[in-house]
Enzyme design. Sequence first.
Site, PDB file in Angstrom:
ATOM      1  CG  ASP A   1     -20.312   8.098  13.842  1.00 27.74           C
ATOM      2  OD1 ASP A   1     -20.526   8.696  14.916  1.00 27.74           O
ATOM      3  OD2 ASP A   1     -19.806   6.961  13.798  1.00 27.74           O
TER       4      ASP A   1
ATOM      5  CG  HIS B   1     -24.661  11.191  16.043  1.00 29.63           C
ATOM      6  ND1 HIS B   1     -23.492  11.884  15.793  1.00 29.63           N
ATOM      7  CD2 HIS B   1     -24.439   9.903  15.633  1.00 29.63           C
ATOM      8  CE1 HIS B   1     -22.596  11.058  15.266  1.00 29.63           C
ATOM      9  NE2 HIS B   1     -23.151   9.861  15.147  1.00 29.63           N
TER      10      HIS B   1
END
Length: 310
Positions: free
Chosen positions: A124, A290
């Site tokens: 991320d 994610h």
Amino acid sequence: MAGRELTAEGSLKPIGSSAFLEGFDLFDFTSTAETRLRFAIAGEGQPLLLLHGHPQTHVTWRKIAPALTRHFTVIAADLRGYGDSSKPSGGSDHVNYSKRAMARDQVELMRALGFERFVVAGHDRGGRVAHRMALDHPDAVTSLAVLDIAPTATMYARTNREFATRYFWWFFFIQPHPLPERLMGADPEYFLQAHLGRQNGAVHATEPEVMAEYLRCYRDPRTQHAVCEDYRAAAGIDLVHDAADDDKRIAVPLLAMWGARGTVGTLYDVEQTWREKALDVRGRALDCGHNLQEECPALVTEELLSFFAS
């Protein structure tokens, strides 16, 4: 490695053993810019830097970092603005949260530990810092892995309604201060849990005690402001830096991993987006959302060991 002693001209302060990363010791490092970084360290051998994303801290690596220490000296650090690292003011154009500034922090940390060259993996926001690090410090980064991201400039350039809906915080956090800070600060626990719940593809990927640790940090108004500054920089000065380097390509090997059930894996040909930015790219989708390192830790560990050993 309890009891590890490190010295770097007084810039390293021991904190104690990590409560979340088994076998790791915690330290604070103060950079020449007076930015304090909290990091965990353990292992022997080639140095490996792990960089977390939003809204986590270095604790996000708890499921894979201990296994990596069998082959690497592992350093898992809190980015500036996150966890127990310091939260400087944003500065003009949010420059203090540019990925250039955040990358410089981590390179200075690694040099203070005696590591002039190292491998890096970032998830991320940490992946975006690693991307900038490879461009700005090509002599330091020998290879890098990015987890569940496409390049920032690519994602903004290809924004459509579906992306804006799925990743609404990219557009919420960049609103002028103090609007997003006040709204997020009104109920940070709800916001944090809703955010992670939306992104986790596996139920219970984040244990209650870890959620409590993330919340401890996320409740800090300084963290809330830093998060917004991070995203404001990404939508502004980071794009300026990316445009200036548009003709540059990362020369060292790059591994891209992404969640097949996440937004990035759904909306982009992830490997191809990185082929536009780097010369040597390999990629793999994992059957998760994610947060790969929390949802599929065994597979992520296997992929990182294989890639960084090659």
